[in-house]
Enzyme design. Structure first.
Site, PDB file in Angstrom:
ATOM      1  N   CYS A  53      36.889  41.147  38.530  1.00 45.75           N
ATOM      2  CA  CYS A  53      37.880  41.651  37.573  1.00 45.75           C
ATOM      3  C   CYS A  53      39.255  41.016  37.790  1.00 45.75           C
ATOM      4  O   CYS A  53      39.481  40.284  38.755  1.00 45.75           O
ATOM      5  CB  CYS A  53      37.983  43.164  37.707  1.00 45.75           C
ATOM      6  SG  CYS A  53      38.755  43.685  39.243  1.00 45.75           S
ATOM      7  N   ALA A  56      40.915  41.671  41.077  1.00 44.12           N
ATOM      8  CA  ALA A  56      40.349  40.848  42.159  1.00 44.12           C
ATOM      9  C   ALA A  56      41.023  39.477  42.185  1.00 44.12           C
ATOM     10  O   ALA A  56      41.312  38.927  43.251  1.00 44.12           O
ATOM     11  CB  ALA A  56      38.837  40.696  41.981  1.00 44.12           C
ATOM     12  N   ARG A  87      37.544  38.849  51.861  1.00 42.57           N
ATOM     13  CA  ARG A  87      37.534  37.455  51.404  1.00 42.57           C
ATOM     14  C   ARG A  87      37.713  36.450  52.531  1.00 42.57           C
ATOM     15  O   ARG A  87      37.638  35.259  52.327  1.00 42.57           O
ATOM     16  CB  ARG A  87      38.618  37.289  50.328  1.00 42.57           C
ATOM     17  CG  ARG A  87      38.643  35.907  49.687  1.00 42.57           C
ATOM     18  CD  ARG A  87      39.424  35.975  48.405  1.00 42.57           C
ATOM     19  NE  ARG A  87      39.796  34.696  47.889  1.00 42.57           N
ATOM     20  CZ  ARG A  87      41.012  34.165  47.987  1.00 42.57           C
ATOM     21  NH1 ARG A  87      41.976  34.795  48.647  1.00 42.57           N
ATOM     22  NH2 ARG A  87      41.274  32.996  47.448  1.00 42.57           N
ATOM     23  N   HIS A 186      44.584  35.500  38.282  1.00 41.32           N
ATOM     24  CA  HIS A 186      45.257  34.323  38.849  1.00 41.32           C
ATOM     25  C   HIS A 186      46.524  34.035  38.045  1.00 41.32           C
ATOM     26  O   HIS A 186      47.584  33.796  38.592  1.00 41.32           O
ATOM     27  CB  HIS A 186      44.369  33.064  38.759  1.00 41.32           C
ATOM     28  CG  HIS A 186      43.042  33.188  39.429  1.00 41.32           C
ATOM     29  ND1 HIS A 186      41.939  32.480  39.017  1.00 41.32           N
ATOM     30  CD2 HIS A 186      42.642  33.905  40.497  1.00 41.32           C
ATOM     31  CE1 HIS A 186      40.919  32.771  39.799  1.00 41.32           C
ATOM     32  NE2 HIS A 186      41.320  33.631  40.706  1.00 41.32           N
TER      33      HIS A 186
HETATM   34 FE1  CFM Z   1      39.654  28.796  43.710  1.00 42.73          FE
HETATM   35 FE2  CFM Z   1      37.268  29.154  43.985  1.00 42.73          FE
HETATM   36 FE3  CFM Z   1      38.945  31.144  43.301  1.00 42.73          FE
HETATM   37 FE4  CFM Z   1      39.035  30.046  45.761  1.00 42.73          FE
HETATM   38 FE5  CFM Z   1      37.418  32.050  46.681  1.00 42.73          FE
HETATM   39 FE6  CFM Z   1      35.668  31.101  44.922  1.00 42.73          FE
HETATM   40 FE7  CFM Z   1      37.266  33.127  44.190  1.00 42.73          FE
HETATM   41 MO1  CFM Z   1      35.370  33.459  45.950  1.00 42.73          MO
HETATM   42  S1  CFM Z   1      38.398  28.102  45.358  1.00 42.73           S
HETATM   43  S2  CFM Z   1      40.574  30.624  44.436  1.00 42.73           S
HETATM   44  S3  CFM Z   1      38.955  30.911  47.730  1.00 42.73           S
HETATM   45  S4  CFM Z   1      38.264  29.486  42.215  1.00 42.73           S
HETATM   46  S5  CFM Z   1      35.443  31.488  46.984  1.00 42.73           S
HETATM   47  S6  CFM Z   1      35.165  29.059  44.076  1.00 42.73           S
HETATM   48  S7  CFM Z   1      35.273  32.806  43.775  1.00 42.73           S
HETATM   49  S8  CFM Z   1      37.592  34.022  46.029  1.00 42.73           S
HETATM   50  S9  CFM Z   1      38.803  33.247  42.663  1.00 42.73           S
HETATM   51  C1  HCA Z   2      36.080  37.887  44.257  1.00 41.40           C
HETATM   52  C2  HCA Z   2      36.092  37.485  45.711  1.00 41.40           C
HETATM   53  C3  HCA Z   2      34.962  36.583  46.119  1.00 41.40           C
HETATM   54  C4  HCA Z   2      33.642  37.324  46.155  1.00 41.40           C
HETATM   55  C5  HCA Z   2      32.631  36.628  46.987  1.00 41.40           C
HETATM   56  C6  HCA Z   2      31.179  36.822  46.710  1.00 41.40           C
HETATM   57  C7  HCA Z   2      35.302  36.023  47.513  1.00 41.40           C
HETATM   58  O1  HCA Z   2      35.527  37.190  43.417  1.00 41.40           O
HETATM   59  O2  HCA Z   2      36.663  38.895  43.955  1.00 41.40           O
HETATM   60  O3  HCA Z   2      30.767  37.169  45.608  1.00 41.40           O
HETATM   61  O4  HCA Z   2      30.434  36.577  47.659  1.00 41.40           O
HETATM   62  O5  HCA Z   2      35.275  34.830  47.683  1.00 41.40           O
HETATM   63  O6  HCA Z   2      35.539  36.832  48.429  1.00 41.40           O
HETATM   64  O7  HCA Z   2      34.867  35.509  45.220  1.00 41.40           O
END
Ligand code: CFM
Ligand code: HCA
Length: 533
Positions: A53, A56, A87, A186
């Site tokens: 969401c 998150a 995370r 983001h």
């Molecule tokens: Fe960029 Fe990602 Fe993301 Fe990320 Fe992450 Fe991710 Fe995420 Mo999980 S590099 S910031 S540190 S898009 S692993 S592939 S999904 S938290 S929002």
């Molecule tokens: C998020 C965080 C997450 C979840 C990881 C997962 C992360 O999307 O809110 O599904 O294993 O990297 O901690 O992406």
């Protein structure tokens, strides 16, 4: 292959078939027109998606890793609790720093009475309590779904708290339901940092000063990247936001180049800093040995100093001396195997390079919440249609800053360099994938099952929501979000750690022994634990 692929979506009812087929592309670089994909649209209700969401994306991803701010989740307790340290964005105090609140979880714990009568008083009380106990310099408020519904004015509370306690208090209205995924969060977080933090510092920076954007120090990744950058002679002014701090982010406008690791989560800041302060951004990828080398060389080319270029080569050679024996040891166990990758919005691309270093090909790659530019490249941005959901998120229109706007490169030099390195440009995922590989947006449980049968990858990298489904199918799965609690995987040393972990996983005999329980008995009827009783 095309026929097999159609058979997967053919099973859907007509309206779902129409929707899902637009989210799947069979890569074909010989096609007449560039290939397009549908992305960043709502998941069909009822489909088991892995997406998260808006809260998150804002609190969990971009704001949460800032260590010298106390982030208060304004909402029922579950939102804060389930985003507490899950995370793996690591942080520690560096020399001269005093504040690191990342071990804590702060929430107003809204109850039914607060939902009915309003939660602002409770939020004020929470801020007062936090100030009295911890004396922070910065507080962030992130609101979750019910706060938006009952209309608490968190901006007014933040303004009150700034006056009352003489500290920085920022409010993020990142209710979970805004936008269609984490991605909206983001953007909200990027806007808040640009409006209130970047540009407020006045440190003195050197010639080779950079910001590392879109790097969150998962498993210690940014520590490894910073180690290499500082060895070469770069000054890392700020990291957004891994192991990051308001104290450093406020100086980000004074760096001479922005490095963009994860484009999806931070492209807004990169673009806004360019508009307001003139700083160029360079798309880098510090995941993978060859891509690390290439990114370091691109940086050296940007600054174009023979001493820096020579030092870059020297450090690369020394780092390779150290890690290549390890990589060469594990590589023969990996070579020729295939990988499928499904991660949030950038790693399914970045890790393809690391697999390539190990001699492995990626046969399927997808993102949870990427936009079309993450797949098709920055050139598609002007053609992306806005819908009700994307319009919901504010776009800031900035002007050049009178005092701090400056260009590092002459226009001539800029034009020449732009043809050589990814300067203010991101090419996206489709271009780098091989013909006949599958690119898929917002994959679901059913499609994972089907693609495991169709493509038979030796490894399927994803997250916690997919991992056990994949294991139960007898396939190795490595989490590319949390790294299954190891890492770092970035930089040179990270690549060696990855080679070890992948080789160990691929050669473990366990995958052939797995027999999921539903293959032997009907799950819903089930049975009591008869072996024991
Ligand atoms: Fe960029 Fe990602 Fe993301 Fe990320 Fe992450 Fe991710 Fe995420 Mo999980 S590099 S910031 S540190 S898009 S692993 S592939 S999904 S938290 S929002
Ligand atoms: C998020 C965080 C997450 C979840 C990881 C997962 C992360 O999307 O809110 O599904 O294993 O990297 O901690 O992406």
């Amino acid at each position: 292959m095309k026929d097999h692929l159609s058979r997967i979506v053919d099973k859907y009812p007509a309206n779902i078939f129409k929707n899902r087929k637009e989210h799947i592309v069979l890569v074909d670089h010989d096609s007449e027109n560039p290939q397009t994909i549908t992305a960043n649209t709502r998941t069909i209700p009822g489909i088991i998606t892995s997406r998260g969401c808006c809260y998150a994306g804002c609190k969990g991803v971009v704001i949460g890793p800032i260590k010298d701010a106390i982030t208060i989740t304004h909402g029922p307790i579950g939102c804060g609790y389930y985003s507490w340290a899950t995370r793996r964005n690591k942080a520690r105090l560096e020399e001269g720093e005093t504040d690191n609140y990342l071990n804590y979880c702060f929430s107003t714990d809204l109850q039914e009475g607060d939902i009915v009568f309003g939660g602002e008083k409770k939020l004020k009380r929470a801020i007062k309590e936090v100030v009295e106990i911890f004396h922070p310099q910065n507080i962030m408020i992130c609101s979750t779904c019910p706060v938006g519904l009952i209309g608490d004015d968190i901006n007014a509370v933040a303004a009150w708290a700034e006056q009352e306690f003489h500290i920085k208090v920022l409010a993020f209205s990142c209710e979970g339901y805004k936008g269609v995924t984490q991605s909206a969060g983001h953007h909200i977080a990027n806007n808040g940092l640009i409006k209130n933090v970047v540009g407020t510092g006045n440190t003195v920076t050197g010639k080779y000063s950079v910001n590392l954007l879109g790097e969150y120090n998962i498993g210690g990744d940014s520590w490894e990247i910073e180690r290499v950058l500082t060895r070469i002679g770069y000054e890392v002014v700020s990291v957004m936001t891994g192991n990051g701090s308001i104290a450093k982010i406020k100086n980000a406008h004074l760096a001479n180049l922005n490095l963009v690791q994860c484009y999806r989560s931070i492209n807004y800041i990169a673009e806004m800093i360019q508009t307001k302060y003139g700083t160029d951004w360079l798309k880098v990828n510090f995941i993978g040995v060859q891509s690390c080398i290439e990114s370091l060389r691109d940086m050296a080319r940007y600054f174009d100093d023979p001493v820096l270029i020579a030092r870059t080569e020297e450090v690369i050679a020394e780092e390779l001396d150290e890690i290549m024996p390890v990589i060469n040891h594990y590589q023969p166990l990996c070579v020729g195997k295939t990988a499928a990758l499904f991660v949030g919005g950038s790693r399914a691309l970045h890790y393809q390079y690391l697999f390539q270093d190990l001699g492995m090909e990626t046969v399927l790659a997808g993102f949870e919440f990427a936009h079309r530019d993450d797949y098709e490249g920055s050139e598609v941005i002007p053609f992306i249609k806005e819908d009700a959901d994307s319009k919901n998120i504010e776009t800031l229109h900035l002007e050049p800053d009178e005092k701090h706007y400056r260009l590092v490169l002459s226009r001539e030099k800029y034009e020449t360099l732009k043809k050589q390195i990814p300067l203010n440009y991101f090419g996206g995922m489709i271009k780098v994938m091989k013909n006949n590989s599958v690119v898929i947006d917002d994959i679901n449980h059913y499609e994972i099952d089907e693609f495991l049968k169709l493509l038979k990858p030796d490894i399927f990298c994803a997250g916690i929501k997919e991992k056990y489904q994949i294991h139960k199918s007898g396939v190795f799965s490595k989490q590319l979000h949390s790294y299954d609690y190891t890492g770092p995987y970035a930089g040179f040393k990270g690549a060696a750690a990855f080679a070890r972990d992948i080789a160990l996983g691929l050669t473990a005999p366990v995958w052939n022994m797995i027999r999921p329980p539903w293959k032997t008995e009907p799950m819903l009827e089930g049975s009591l634990i008869k072996e024991v009783i």
